[in-house]
Design a protein around this motif. Structure first.
Motif, PDB file in Angstrom:
ATOM      1  N   THR A   1       0.714  -1.145   0.056  1.00  0.00           N
ATOM      2  CA  THR A   1       0.029  -0.037  -0.093  1.00  0.00           C
ATOM      3  C   THR A   1       0.861   1.311  -0.129  1.00  0.00           C
ATOM      4  O   THR A   1       0.629   2.369  -0.958  1.00  0.00           O
ATOM      5  N   ILE A   2       1.993   1.382   0.928  1.00  0.00           N
ATOM      6  CA  ILE A   2       2.715   2.321   0.952  1.00  0.00           C
ATOM      7  C   ILE A   2       3.504   2.617  -0.398  1.00  0.00           C
ATOM      8  O   ILE A   2       3.671   3.674  -0.843  1.00  0.00           O
TER       9      ILE A   2
ATOM     10  N   SER B   1       2.867   5.952  -2.498  1.00  0.00           N
ATOM     11  CA  SER B   1       4.072   6.851  -2.763  1.00  0.00           C
ATOM     12  C   SER B   1       4.452   7.098  -4.238  1.00  0.00           C
ATOM     13  O   SER B   1       4.616   8.220  -4.803  1.00  0.00           O
ATOM     14  N   ALA B   2       4.293   5.973  -5.007  1.00  0.00           N
ATOM     15  CA  ALA B   2       4.620   5.985  -6.406  1.00  0.00           C
ATOM     16  C   ALA B   2       3.533   6.966  -6.980  1.00  0.00           C
ATOM     17  O   ALA B   2       3.803   7.784  -7.843  1.00  0.00           O
TER      18      ALA B   2
ATOM     19  N   ILE C   1       4.255  10.620  -9.059  1.00  0.00           N
ATOM     20  CA  ILE C   1       3.464  10.669 -10.318  1.00  0.00           C
ATOM     21  C   ILE C   1       2.799  12.064 -10.294  1.00  0.00           C
ATOM     22  O   ILE C   1       2.819  13.071 -11.128  1.00  0.00           O
ATOM     23  N   GLY C   2       1.694  12.125  -9.624  1.00  0.00           N
ATOM     24  CA  GLY C   2       0.877  13.251  -9.511  1.00  0.00           C
ATOM     25  C   GLY C   2       1.567  14.570  -9.049  1.00  0.00           C
ATOM     26  O   GLY C   2       1.258  15.495  -9.855  1.00  0.00           O
ATOM     27  N   VAL C   3       2.624  14.561  -8.307  1.00  0.00           N
ATOM     28  CA  VAL C   3       3.533  16.063  -8.372  1.00  0.00           C
ATOM     29  C   VAL C   3       4.163  16.330  -9.680  1.00  0.00           C
ATOM     30  O   VAL C   3       4.066  17.481  -9.862  1.00  0.00           O
ATOM     31  N   ARG C   4       4.610  15.351 -10.361  1.00  0.00           N
ATOM     32  CA  ARG C   4       5.222  15.435 -11.609  1.00  0.00           C
ATOM     33  C   ARG C   4       4.051  15.907 -12.548  1.00  0.00           C
ATOM     34  O   ARG C   4       4.341  17.091 -13.499  1.00  0.00           O
ATOM     35  N   GLN C   5       3.078  15.315 -12.835  1.00  0.00           N
ATOM     36  CA  GLN C   5       1.966  15.875 -13.583  1.00  0.00           C
ATOM     37  C   GLN C   5       1.480  17.243 -13.333  1.00  0.00           C
ATOM     38  O   GLN C   5       0.802  17.998 -14.015  1.00  0.00           O
TER      39      GLN C   5
ATOM     40  N   GLN D   1      -4.186  11.768  -1.310  1.00  0.00           N
ATOM     41  CA  GLN D   1      -3.231  10.809  -1.422  1.00  0.00           C
ATOM     42  C   GLN D   1      -2.189  11.061  -0.302  1.00  0.00           C
ATOM     43  O   GLN D   1      -1.505  10.069   0.361  1.00  0.00           O
ATOM     44  N   TYR D   2      -1.984  12.296   0.119  1.00  0.00           N
ATOM     45  CA  TYR D   2      -0.956  12.676   1.026  1.00  0.00           C
ATOM     46  C   TYR D   2      -1.477  12.094   2.701  1.00  0.00           C
ATOM     47  O   TYR D   2      -0.790  11.621   3.119  1.00  0.00           O
TER      48      TYR D   2
END
Length: 448
Positions: free
Chosen positions: A362-363, A367-368, A372-376, A432-433
């Motif tokens: 899960t972690i 985390s992945a 990805i969300g931050v990059r997008q 997600q955070y």
């Protein structure tokens, strides 16, 4: 006076025993849910709260509430947590019961002879299961471990409920922004459609332009309705977690900015393995089961019952003596109970390993997805900044008549779509955070 005195003493003893016995008290079921806690009750409880991951806070329900304040309210008023706390009371009672010794057993026999020359035979005995002294420590150990497991399960449930309140607060605020953007775009598209209808009526625009704008207005209207339903669902879900009625009026403050990049998944997994309360609860449950296995092994040996006896036969001959009774471990030897307890311990051990595996998976996935969300989000923000300049240039060109208005409107719609997508992505990242914090069992900011 001896006879009445003994009778009075007997009555006093019986009355004392009766007074020490537990008595039945009716507890009827409620017919309606509990009312919402008052603002004063919530404020007082929030100042006294002492839970994992929560600190005492000053709460004013008339003001916008931060995610931390909502988490405290959820732990205070959530109805599911009230039932979990009742389980803790049951575990406390089990610890009390495990510490009690068995009551002694008293027996009395009277035999009246048929012959008048003989006296009535009397036999009395006072006995106790002596083996209970050997099993009592293991029973207490098992009960204390169960109590610890229930306490840790409750703490984990409180952590989950507090995190769910934070998550739903982030979802509500994110959906509010998405809804505002979508509604604004829908109203603008509807206004454009009205102006297009007038232009087509004057012959300034073609039917093709009208159809394109009609489709755009219908699409944005549908998206606005979907966003409104999702926002309403998030609001109701948040109030349910907080233990408030669906119509309760509360305002949610903007959450503080989260870290751009959380700790790496390896660090979060290590944090979860050592700090997650559900894993600690499973360890306590395993400890209880280990004590149950030891108890079953101890019970394969003979159980000893010791009694003191006194008797008078029909010939008026009095005797005293001692009696010992015990099992003969020939066939059973408690092998069935031992096998069950051993298999149960192995089952709990396997469940613990599975929980460790699920925690890591899960972690790692969260985390992945967050990375990805931050990059997008960065890529989308860059695209929006570039597109704003393009839209401004197209609108100036359309005002001068250099390009068709539909071209400027298409560019403006593309910018609106990306603004909505960025708001939705920001909401997803905020959720997600919080999900990462829930999975790791600690506030990520505190683990830096």
């Amino acid at each position: 006076m001896g006879g009445p005195g003994r009778a009075a003493a007997t009555l006093v003893g019986v009355a004392a025993v009766a007074a020490s016995c537990a008595h039945y008290q009716p507890a009827p079921l409620p017919t309606v849910p509990r009312p919402d806690p008052s603002a004063a009750t919530v404020a007082q409880a929030a100042l006294q709260i002492d839970r994992a991951g929560l600190t005492p806070l000053s709460i004013d329900l008339s003001q916008p509430l931060t995610p931390d304040q909502l988490a405290v309210i959820a732990v205070i008023a959530n109805p599911d947590l009230r039932s979990e706390r009742a389980r803790l009371g049951v575990a406390e009672a089990q610890v009390f019961a495990a510490g009690l010794l068995p009551d002694p057993q008293f027996s009395l026999n009277l035999d009246r002879p048929a012959s008048l020359q003989l006296v009535t035979a009397v036999a009395a005995g006072l006995g106790m299961d002596v083996s209970s002294f050997a099993t009592r420590p293991l029973q207490q150990r098992a009960a204390r471990a169960v109590r610890e497991q229930v306490r840790l399960d409750l703490a984990w449930q409180e952590w989950q409920v507090a995190g769910q309140a934070r998550l739903l607060a982030a979802r509500e605020r994110g959906l509010e922004r998405v809804y505002r953007l979508t509604l604004g775009a829908s109203l603008a598209a509807a206004d454009t459609l009205v102006r297009t209808l007038r232009a087509v009526g004057r012959g300034d625009l073609s039917a093709g332009d009208l159809e394109a704008r009609r489709i755009s207005a219908a699409d944005l209207s549908d998206r606005a309705r979907v966003a409104e339903r999702e926002l309403q669902t998030a609001r109701l879900d948040l109030r349910a977690v907080l233990g408030l009625s669906p119509g309760a009026e509360i305002a949610v403050a903007d959450p503080p900015p989260s870290l751009r990049a959380p700790p790496d998944s390896v660090k979060l997994i290590e944090l979860a393995y050592t700090g997650r309360l559900d894993l600690a609860a499973l360890r306590a449950g395993y400890e209880s089961q280990d004590a149950q296995l030891r108890l079953a092994l101890l019970q394969q040996y003979p159980r000893l019952n010791l009694s003191l006896n006194a008797a008078r036969d029909t010939g008026a001959v009095s005797t005293t003596g001692i009696a010992v009774a015990f099992d003969l471990p020939l066939w059973n030897r408690n092998r069935g109970a031992i096998a069950i307890q051993d298999a149960t311990r192995e089952q709990l051990r396997t469940e613990y390993e599975v929980r460790l595996f699920a925690t890591r998976a899960t972690i790692t996935a969260l985390s992945a997805a967050y990375d990805i969300g931050v990059r997008q989000q960065d890529e989308l923000a860059t695209q929006i900044a570039q597109l704003r300049g393009t839209v401004a240039a197209f609108e100036r060109a359309s005002a001068r008549g250099d390009i068709a208005p539909v071209t400027a409107e298409a560019a403006r719609q593309a910018l609106t779509d990306r603004d909505i997508a960025l708001a939705a992505l920001s909401q997803t990242l905020a959720e997600q955070y919080v999900a990462l914090e829930l999975a790791s069992g600690a506030l990520i900011g505190d683990s830096q």
